[in-house]
Design a protein around this motif. Structure first.
Motif, mmCIF file in Angstrom:
data_model
loop_
_atom_site.group_PDB
_atom_site.id
_atom_site.type_symbol
_atom_site.label_atom_id
_atom_site.label_comp_id
_atom_site.label_asym_id
_atom_site.label_seq_id
_atom_site.Cartn_x
_atom_site.Cartn_y
_atom_site.Cartn_z
ATOM 1 N N ASP A 91 0.851 -1.498 -0.157
ATOM 2 C CA ASP A 91 0.261 -0.136 -0.437
ATOM 3 C C ASP A 91 1.486 1.453 0.300
ATOM 4 O O ASP A 91 1.296 1.440 1.193
ATOM 5 C CB ASP A 91 -1.061 0.186 1.485
ATOM 6 C CG ASP A 91 -2.266 1.226 1.536
ATOM 7 O OD1 ASP A 91 -1.737 2.265 0.731
ATOM 8 O OD2 ASP A 91 -2.596 1.030 1.174
ATOM 9 N N LEU A 92 0.796 2.022 -0.833
ATOM 10 C CA LEU A 92 1.879 2.652 -1.268
ATOM 11 C C LEU A 92 1.266 4.331 -0.565
ATOM 12 O O LEU A 92 2.438 5.021 -0.088
ATOM 13 C CB LEU A 92 2.133 3.699 -2.794
ATOM 14 C CG LEU A 92 2.905 4.257 -2.870
ATOM 15 C CD1 LEU A 92 4.834 3.379 -3.030
ATOM 16 C CD2 LEU A 92 3.176 4.385 -5.107
ATOM 17 N N GLY A 93 0.543 4.278 -0.324
ATOM 18 C CA GLY A 93 -0.568 5.286 0.643
ATOM 19 C C GLY A 93 0.247 5.579 1.881
ATOM 20 O O GLY A 93 0.764 5.918 2.583
ATOM 21 N N LYS A 94 -0.743 4.287 2.572
ATOM 22 C CA LYS A 94 0.553 3.999 4.536
ATOM 23 C C LYS A 94 1.922 4.035 3.948
ATOM 24 O O LYS A 94 2.205 4.401 4.956
ATOM 25 C CB LYS A 94 -0.051 2.658 4.209
ATOM 26 C CG LYS A 94 -1.592 1.867 4.742
ATOM 27 C CD LYS A 94 -2.087 1.311 5.548
ATOM 28 C CE LYS A 94 -3.756 1.411 5.885
ATOM 29 N NZ LYS A 94 -4.247 -0.093 5.827
ATOM 30 N N ALA A 95 3.056 3.051 3.396
ATOM 31 C CA ALA A 95 3.713 3.283 3.334
ATOM 32 C C ALA A 95 4.747 4.526 3.124
ATOM 33 O O ALA A 95 5.496 5.064 4.036
ATOM 34 C CB ALA A 95 4.396 2.714 2.169
ATOM 35 N N THR A 96 4.057 5.579 2.497
ATOM 36 C CA THR A 96 4.342 7.320 2.415
ATOM 37 C C THR A 96 4.127 8.049 3.855
ATOM 38 O O THR A 96 4.388 8.391 4.240
ATOM 39 C CB THR A 96 3.180 8.224 1.601
ATOM 40 O OG1 THR A 96 3.922 7.446 0.368
ATOM 41 C CG2 THR A 96 4.246 9.120 0.975
ATOM 42 N N GLU A 97 2.833 8.153 3.659
ATOM 43 C CA GLU A 97 2.649 8.018 6.027
ATOM 44 C C GLU A 97 3.546 7.380 6.438
ATOM 45 O O GLU A 97 4.017 7.983 7.877
ATOM 46 C CB GLU A 97 1.159 7.650 6.278
ATOM 47 C CG GLU A 97 -0.143 8.651 4.984
ATOM 48 C CD GLU A 97 -1.596 7.900 5.243
ATOM 49 O OE1 GLU A 97 -1.760 8.092 4.995
ATOM 50 O OE2 GLU A 97 -1.587 7.323 6.482
ATOM 51 N N PHE A 98 3.513 6.081 6.969
ATOM 52 C CA PHE A 98 4.550 5.919 7.580
ATOM 53 C C PHE A 98 6.047 6.580 7.937
ATOM 54 O O PHE A 98 6.548 7.186 9.089
ATOM 55 C CB PHE A 98 4.865 4.384 7.373
ATOM 56 C CG PHE A 98 5.729 3.922 8.586
ATOM 57 C CD1 PHE A 98 5.481 3.138 9.363
ATOM 58 C CD2 PHE A 98 6.863 3.325 7.747
ATOM 59 C CE1 PHE A 98 6.594 2.879 10.320
ATOM 60 C CE2 PHE A 98 8.132 2.950 8.931
ATOM 61 C CZ PHE A 98 7.853 2.750 9.880
ATOM 62 N N TYR A 99 6.533 6.921 6.559
ATOM 63 C CA TYR A 99 7.565 7.337 6.482
ATOM 64 C C TYR A 99 7.192 8.986 6.329
ATOM 65 O O TYR A 99 8.735 9.933 7.310
ATOM 66 C CB TYR A 99 8.269 7.220 4.826
ATOM 67 C CG TYR A 99 9.790 5.536 5.306
ATOM 68 C CD1 TYR A 99 10.314 6.092 6.413
ATOM 69 C CD2 TYR A 99 9.113 4.648 4.996
ATOM 70 C CE1 TYR A 99 10.996 4.849 6.264
ATOM 71 C CE2 TYR A 99 9.271 3.599 5.136
ATOM 72 C CZ TYR A 99 10.798 3.362 5.822
ATOM 73 O OH TYR A 99 11.192 2.326 6.277
ATOM 74 N N HIS A 100 6.634 9.691 6.507
ATOM 75 C CA HIS A 100 6.168 11.256 5.771
ATOM 76 C C HIS A 100 5.711 11.683 7.275
ATOM 77 O O HIS A 100 6.313 12.514 8.373
ATOM 78 C CB HIS A 100 5.872 11.673 5.302
ATOM 79 C CG HIS A 100 5.546 13.249 4.703
ATOM 80 N ND1 HIS A 100 4.316 13.746 5.209
ATOM 81 C CD2 HIS A 100 6.176 13.693 4.473
ATOM 82 C CE1 HIS A 100 4.519 15.108 5.058
ATOM 83 N NE2 HIS A 100 5.167 15.363 4.856
ATOM 84 N N ASP A 101 4.700 10.886 7.938
ATOM 85 C CA ASP A 101 3.492 11.444 8.840
ATOM 86 C C ASP A 101 4.424 10.802 10.228
ATOM 87 O O ASP A 101 4.616 11.758 11.547
ATOM 88 C CB ASP A 101 2.617 10.701 8.566
ATOM 89 C CG ASP A 101 2.031 11.961 7.529
ATOM 90 O OD1 ASP A 101 2.327 12.005 5.865
ATOM 91 O OD2 ASP A 101 0.631 10.803 6.860
ATOM 92 N N ILE A 102 4.678 9.346 10.517
ATOM 93 C CA ILE A 102 5.062 8.999 11.204
ATOM 94 C C ILE A 102 6.590 9.397 11.203
ATOM 95 O O ILE A 102 7.157 9.575 12.902
ATOM 96 C CB ILE A 102 5.006 7.429 11.338
ATOM 97 C CG1 ILE A 102 2.841 7.536 11.284
ATOM 98 C CG2 ILE A 102 5.111 7.111 13.706
ATOM 99 C CD1 ILE A 102 2.734 5.867 11.277
#
Ligand code: CO
Length: 134
Positions: A14-25
């Motif tokens: 899931d590219l959106g979740k993976a991006t959120e993991f690195y960016h948001d978290i």
């Protein structure tokens, strides 16, 4: 012959979740998604101080990472990329030592607009290794 570590690539379901993991978290700088139809992937780059992570998501029918994600449903490390000065010299060096190059054996343009090749994992200590001309 080889230079710096350019990136480590992680196949993600899931590219959106993976991006959120690195960016948001984790608070990393991330690129916009980039479709690479010739490689069958969509990529997002996570910019770290000394290297990058390349998040890979399948694109199209014959994506080379679809089977990987079937076996590794949570995602996983897919390859790492080493910089070389001269991709044609790297290809010659590999061929001279019976190291197989994936695909048609010549360089393709990769995610950074530079020529890349992939070395067969069976000829590279079980790791899928990318060379990028930098
Ligand atoms: Co790569």
């Amino acid at each position: 012959m080889i230079g710096k570590l350019n990136h480590i690539a992680i196949a993600v379901p899931d590219l959106g979740k993976a991006t959120e993991f690195y960016h948001d978290i984790l608070g990393a700088r991330v690129s916009d998604p980039l479709d690479l139809p010739e490689h069958g992937v969509t990529t997002v780059f996570v910019e770290l101080e000394n290297t990058k992570l390349e998040l890979l998501f399948p694109l199209g029918e014959n994506s080379p990472i679809a089977a990987f994600l079937q076996k590794n449903s949570a995602g996983g490390i897919h390859h790492f990329c080493l910089e070389v000065e001269d991709i044609d010299a790297a290809i010659e060096q590999a061929k001279a030592h019976d190291i197989r190059i994936l695909g048609n054996g010549s360089a393709k343009i990769g995610a950074h607009g530079k020529p890349v090749i992939f070395i067969h994992p069976k000829d590279a200590l079980g790791c899928l290794v990318e060379f990028e001309e930098c």
